[in-house]
Each structure stands twice: as structure tokens, then as C-alpha cells.
Design an enzyme around this catalytic site. Structure first.
Site, PDB file in Angstrom:
ATOM      1  N   CYS A  43       0.833  -1.201   0.000  1.00 60.40           N
ATOM      2  CA  CYS A  43       0.000   0.000   0.000  1.00 60.40           C
ATOM      3  C   CYS A  43       0.877   1.263   0.000  1.00 60.40           C
ATOM      4  O   CYS A  43       1.482   1.559  -1.013  1.00 60.40           O
ATOM      5  CB  CYS A  43      -1.005  -0.042   1.134  1.00 60.40           C
ATOM      6  SG  CYS A  43      -2.477   0.917   0.702  1.00 60.40           S
TER       7      CYS A  43
ATOM      8  N   GLU B 136      -1.855  -9.133   3.088  1.00 59.02           N
ATOM      9  CA  GLU B 136      -1.710  -9.727   4.432  1.00 59.02           C
ATOM     10  C   GLU B 136      -3.052 -10.063   5.070  1.00 59.02           C
ATOM     11  O   GLU B 136      -3.141 -10.967   5.901  1.00 59.02           O
ATOM     12  CB  GLU B 136      -0.900  -8.802   5.353  1.00 59.02           C
ATOM     13  CG  GLU B 136      -1.586  -7.502   5.798  1.00 59.02           C
ATOM     14  CD  GLU B 136      -1.438  -6.345   4.822  1.00 59.02           C
ATOM     15  OE1 GLU B 136      -1.132  -6.607   3.636  1.00 59.02           O
ATOM     16  OE2 GLU B 136      -1.640  -5.184   5.225  1.00 59.02           O
TER      17      GLU B 136
ATOM     18  N   HIS C   7      -3.755  -4.916   0.154  1.00 58.85           N
ATOM     19  CA  HIS C   7      -3.165  -5.508   1.365  1.00 58.85           C
ATOM     20  C   HIS C   7      -3.302  -7.031   1.321  1.00 58.85           C
ATOM     21  O   HIS C   7      -4.296  -7.568   1.823  1.00 58.85           O
ATOM     22  CB  HIS C   7      -3.899  -5.001   2.607  1.00 58.85           C
ATOM     23  CG  HIS C   7      -3.657  -3.563   2.911  1.00 58.85           C
ATOM     24  ND1 HIS C   7      -2.706  -3.141   3.800  1.00 58.85           N
ATOM     25  CD2 HIS C   7      -4.260  -2.446   2.439  1.00 58.85           C
ATOM     26  CE1 HIS C   7      -2.716  -1.821   3.871  1.00 58.85           C
ATOM     27  NE2 HIS C   7      -3.660  -1.379   3.052  1.00 58.85           N
TER      28      HIS C   7
HETATM   29  N1  GLN Z   1      -1.879   6.716   2.683  1.00 60.00           N
HETATM   30  C1  GLN Z   1      -1.987   5.966   1.466  1.00 60.00           C
HETATM   31  C2  GLN Z   1      -3.334   6.179   0.802  1.00 60.00           C
HETATM   32  O1  GLN Z   1      -4.287   6.551   1.443  1.00 60.00           O
HETATM   33  C3  GLN Z   1      -1.720   4.496   1.706  1.00 60.00           C
HETATM   34  C4  GLN Z   1      -2.661   3.838   2.676  1.00 60.00           C
HETATM   35  C5  GLN Z   1      -2.184   2.539   3.244  1.00 60.00           C
HETATM   36  O2  GLN Z   1      -0.981   2.267   3.281  1.00 60.00           O
HETATM   37  N2  GLN Z   1      -3.074   1.713   3.746  1.00 60.00           N
HETATM   38  O3  GLN Z   1      -3.472   5.940  -0.360  1.00 60.00           O
END
Ligand code: GLN
Length: 567
Positions: free
Chosen positions: A411, A539, A537
Site C-alpha cells: 500500500c 496480508e 493488502h
Molecule cells: N496513505 C496511502 C493512501 O491513502 C496508503 C494507505 C495505506 O498504506 N493503507 O493511499
């Protein structure tokens, strides 16, 4: 490894038909759903979620269709806006609910998919009641905690049982008995126990401290906690005593006597080297048998837990360590819970004990990066929000890329890979994500159009499962073994496709895209050992019996890398 799990190109099934692939035998659905309530006393953080998950696991192994839900007494609508220092990781369900991290345990233990109906907070319950009040649904009545809030809680507690056709619904109540804020939940359980009769059992988890100076284990806090529960109208049917020292039969009997519980319904849950040993420890003491007996059900054979035990054996035999660096701004286990669990699961399947090391990105500079990152077999560039620690993440990412170290960006971590590449390979020194610098001309990570006018922070990100088409002849395609995958998201910003051609030309490939929107979901540099970033994600969907292929392959490569370095 079941590659079908990652290939969700077929039509999405309704959530209640999700049944795990390792059910040993299938009973016809029971006429009536049984409800198991799990409360906690004496202290928080005793592991109610692990006990609930273990019970779920044991009943599932007997062929029952189960689900586990959690009711949290805090006022936030969901934990989405909570700081990880307050609440640990925010877990995300496939249907896009931001939830308590215990739901991650439920999924990892049992392989079930949870939904927005598996986690409620006081805030969400009040919001629903207040919305109904504004709509006029209560026909002029005065709205009160009892019966309106408690009725709403009861409705939500029964919902999955009624709609999902589950044999068992296990309900965990967050917090500790005696807290002011958990009272409406306890009252709802009290009423439900009456209404459900034989179909409900209450399990209370407490703590038995060891007083070193006296050399004694103390049951008084447990007695008080049970009294408190009784004064709120609930007689627990089963007690689970958390302890750091083995409890003898006499002590359990004493607790049974004082607490009005039958002696065979007092169990102990000692500290274990791994949380995944808890189901076996509970089965050895017969908790699933006692639950079935209390519910007036036939007990049947004790399941062997074969695949689960095989996992534990392999875990115990994996003594060689593999060190993975987590580059992020939190040096807190719970903040990266699912990542750590996914890495450790992948470690077991690669016969290694994975040790995760927090590398605080706020402290990383160009001068100390080599020293700070030294000695790891692989690196995860962690997810996150906001500016803090991101320059250090970029320095770490550059170092990993230039030194050809196995690197997994998740992410925000993927976004850092993209920004770093733009700065140091495409030559845009000011490249950034607009989350971190709204004025940059080289906005390689940018806010999505539909996110631009959103002012409410809670529950408005791109959340939950989305499909992703994976390009043939990519490393990711090879790892997943599937052209279409489905993964969970939690972010507001996206790869800016205006720059796509430049990335491709210079060697960072966009190999995963959303089939509908074309948004970039996976980037990789195929010329490097393992340099993959995912906007989603992975995970969240790694479980004990179905570890995630990306984590498996990352760990495998890290092992190979370490052998090379040592050779
Ligand atoms: N801050 C980033 C976004 O909002 C990544 C978010 C995250 O790592 N879950 O796109």
C-alpha cells in the site's frame, strides 16, 4: 496451496456461503443456530479473540458452519480513524468494513470470511438507533438504552444466525466486565440467554495472577469478576482461566465452587509459544465437548485437527531463523499484526522461524541507511498514512532497489516504490504522492477523482475486495498462478497512469490492474530478485492453512538471498 482461492473471476458468492475447504465432514444445517457469548474479566488483553477463534476452529473441525463476531464498546463508528497506538491495526473485511484486529484472528484461525456484520461498535449501534429515531420509526416513543439500544444490539447479535444459516455464532464482547460502556451489551446477552434458552452458552475468560512474593496463584480476582457478571444478571456456563503457571485440579475446583460453575467447565489457558497452539490446548481439555453438552447436542468423535497439527509440527521443527525488516513509523507489534502473521505463516511453510524487526523510518537518513537496514534477509516497506517517516521509507526503498534486496511494498509501501523510482530513475526530483505534497508537478501517486470532494474521513477510502487482472509473463502471475485475483484495499491515493509509459520503459512494470477502472494494483521490477509493490493488502487474506502466495514467495526468495550473502 489452493490457487482457486486467489482466482475469484467467477461470480462472487453471497458471504454466507463461504465455507472453509478443510471441513472434515458435513452435517446438514441445524434447525436452530446456537450462540456462544465470550466475555472477559479482571484485565484486558487476555486474548478473548484467540479463545473465540480457537472455539470456532474446534467446532468447525466437527463439521459445523460457524462465524465469529465482535461487539466493541467504544463510541467510534469503526476503528478506521483510530491511531494504531490506540487500537493496533485496522483489519479490513472483503466487503469493505474497517474492523477490529480480532477479526483477523477469526479469519486466520478458521479460514472464514468475515463481513461488516461481524463487527459492531457502540457508536454504530447508536448511529443506527438515532437514524431510526429521526425517520420516525419509533412512533413517538422516548428512546432509551433499555429497550432501544439493547434491542438493536440483540438484533445485530442474532443477524448472522438468522441470515447466514450458521450452526454456531460466536460473539465476543470487547472490553472487561465491570466497564460502564459494556453494560448494554451484557444486558443484551442477559436477555438473549432467556430468549434462546438451551441454544446459548456464556463463556467468561478471566486471569489468575501469580504472586511471586507469596509463591501463590490467586483466584480472588476471578471470583470478583464472576460476581460482577452475576450482578449484571449473567451466570457464566464455562470459565477459561488465563494463567502464566499451570493450575492444579484443586484450584480449578475451588474456582468452580465459588463461581457456580460445574468443575468440568473450568478450563485453563496457559501462555503458549504460539497462539496457534491454543485450539489444541483447549481441545485436549475438552472445551468443545463441554460446549456441545451444555447445548444439549450429541458430542460425536473428537476431530483429529490433522492439517492444523501438521502446521504446528512444521512450525516447531522450523528452528532456523529468517530476519525480516519492517520499515515503518510504528515500532508496535499490533500496528502491523496481519503482516507479521502472514510473514510467520509463510516462514513455517518455508521451514523457517521468521523474526520481524522494526526499522523506524523516521530515523533513516542517507548516511545511516546501510547500517539501519543491515543484516536482514528481506524488507517490507509498510503501509501507513501521512507524511511522518515517509522520507526515510523512500531512502530505504532506494537502498533496497539499488542493492537488489528482496523488497515487498504494501500500500503506502508500494507508493513509496513508485515515488522513489520517479525521483531517482525517471529523474523527477520533486516526485511525490499528493498525500505528502499536494503541490508537486510530478504527482506519480494522486488522489482519485471520486475522492477529491470527500470531507468525511471515516469509511470513505477505497475499501475491501476488488478484482485485479494480472499480466501474463509477470512474476506476480507466476506467483499467484491465476490471471484474475481478488484482494482487499484500504487507501485513498492511486498510481497516476499518466506516467505509466515512462515507468514501463525504464523497467518498473505495472503488472496488475483493476479490470474495470484500469487502476494500477501491482508494480514490479522484474530484473531484480524480488521487488514487488501492491496497492492492496495481501496480508489480510493469509491464513494458517492457506498462506498467501506473495508472502510465501517473498520469504522463499529472502531465504535464497540470505544463503547467497552467506556463501
Ligand atoms: N496513505 C496511502 C493512501 O491513502 C496508503 C494507505 C495505506 O498504506 N493503507 O493511499
Amino acid at each position: 496451496m489452493c490457487s482457486a482461492c486467489w482466482n475469484n473471476s467467477s461470480k462472487k458468492e453471497p458471504f454466507w456461503t463461504n465455507s472453509p475447504s478443510f471441513i472434515v465432514k458435513s452435517y446438514s444445517p441445524m434447525a436452530e443456530t446456537k450462540y456462544i457469548f465470550v466475555t472477559g474479566g479482571v484485565a484486558s488483553s487476555l486474548g478473548k479473540g484467540i479463545i473465540a477463534s480457537s472455539i470456532g476452529k474446534l467446532l468447525q473441525a466437527r463439521g459445523f458452519n460457524i462465524t465469529i463476531q465482535k461487539f466493541d464498546p467504544y463510541i467510534n463508528i469503526d476503528p478506521g480513524t483510530l491511531n494504531p497506538y490506540e487500537h493496533g491495526e485496522c483489519y479490513v473485511t472483503d466487503d469493505g468494513q474497517e474492523t477490529d484486529l480480532d477479526l483477523g484472528h477469526y479469519e486466520r484461525f478458521t479460514g472464514i470470511k468475515t463481513t461488516s456484520y461481524n463487527n459492531f461498535t457502540t457508536g454504530r449501534i447508536y448511529q443506527s438507533v438515532i437514524d431510526k429515531e429521526r425517520r420516525g420509526d419509533y412512533l413517538g416513543k422516548t428512546i432509551q438504552v433499555v429497550p432501544h439500544i439493547t434491542d438493536e444490539i440483540k438484533r445485530d447479535m442474532l443477524y448472522l444466525g438468522k441470515k447466514g444459516g450458521y450452526d454456531f455464532v460466536i460473539t465476543e464482547i470487547g472490553g472487561t466486565i465491570g466497564d460502564i460502556e459494556s453494560l448494554p451489551f451484557v444486558e443484551a446477552i442477559r436477555q438473549l440467554k432467556w430468549e434462546l434458552g438451551k441454544n446459548a452458552v456464556c463463556i467468561h475468560l478471566t486471569y489468575v495472577p501469580y504472586l511471586a512474593a507469596a509463591g501463590e496463584l490467586k483466584t480472588k480476582p476471578t471470583q470478583h469478576s464472576v460476581k460482577e457478571l452475576q450482578s449484571e444478571g449473567i451466570q457464566p456456563d464455562i470459565l477459561v482461566l488465563r494463567t502464566e503457571h499451570e493450575l492444579n485440579a484443586g484450584l480449578c475446583k475451588k474456582v468452580a465452587n465459588f463461581c457456580n460453575v460445574s468443575p468440568d467447565a473450568v478450563f485453563q489457558s496457559p501462555d503458549m509459544p504460539s497462539i496457534y497452539q491454543v485450539p489444541v490446548c483447549m481441545q485436549d481439555q475438552g472445551i468443545d465437548r463441554v460446549i456441545l453438552e451444555k447445548l444439549g447436542m450429541p458430542v460425536g468423535e473428537k476431530p483429529s485437527l490433522g492439517p492444523w497439527r501438521a502446521f504446528l509440527d512444521r512450525r516447531n521443527n522450523a528452528t532456523e531463523e529468517l530476519h525480516i525488516g519492517l520499515v515503518g513509523k510504528y515500532d508496535l507489534q499490533d500496528a502491523y499484526k496481519s503482516i507479521i502473521e502472514a510473514l510467520q505463516q509463510a516462514g513455517v511453510y518455508n521451514d523457517r522461524k521468521v523474526r520481524c524487526h522494526f526499522i523506524n523510518s523516521e530515523n533513516i537518513t542517507n548516511e545511516n541507511v546501510a547500517e539501519m537496514l543491515q543484516g536482514m534477509a528481506g524488507y517490507v516497506i509498510c503501509p501507513g498514512f501521512g507524511q511522518r517517516g515517509t522520507e526515510g521509507k523512500l531512502i530505504a526503498t532506494r537502498y533496497c532497489r539499488e542493492q537488489n534486496l528482496p523488497t515487498f511494498g504494501i500500500c503506502l509501501g508500494m507508493q513509496m516504490m513508485v515515488v522513489e523510482f520517479a525521483r531517482n530513475v525517471l529523474g523527477y526530483a520533486d516526485a511525490n504522492s499528493t498525500e505528502l505534497n499536494s503541490k508537486t508537478k510530478h504527482n506519480v501517486i494522486d488522489i482519485m477523482e471520486e475522492q477529491k470532494n470527500i470531507t468525511n474521513m471515516g469509511g470513505t477510502m477505497r475499501l475491501g475486495g476488488y478484482e485485479c487482472a494480472v499480466k501474463a509473463a509477470s512474476r506476480s502471475r507466476e506467483i499467484y498462478g491465476s490471471d484474475v485475483i481478488r484482494e482487499r484495499h484500504r487507501h485513498r491515493y492511486e498510481f497516476n497512469s499518466d506516467f505509466l509509459a515512462q515507468y514501463e520503459e525504464k523497467g518498473m512494470k505495472c503488472v496488475g490492474t483493476n479490470p474495470e477502472s484500469g487502476l494500477v494494483e501491482i508494480v514490479e521490477i522484474p530484473t531484480l530478485k524480488w521487488f514487488i509493490g501492491t496497492q492492496f493488502h495481501p496480508e489480510y487474506s493469509s491464513t494458517v492453512l492457506e498462506p498467501h502466495p506473495l508472502f510465501l514467495d517473498f520469504v522463499k526468495t529472502a531465504i535464497a538471498h540470505q544463503s547467497e550473502v552467506e556463501a
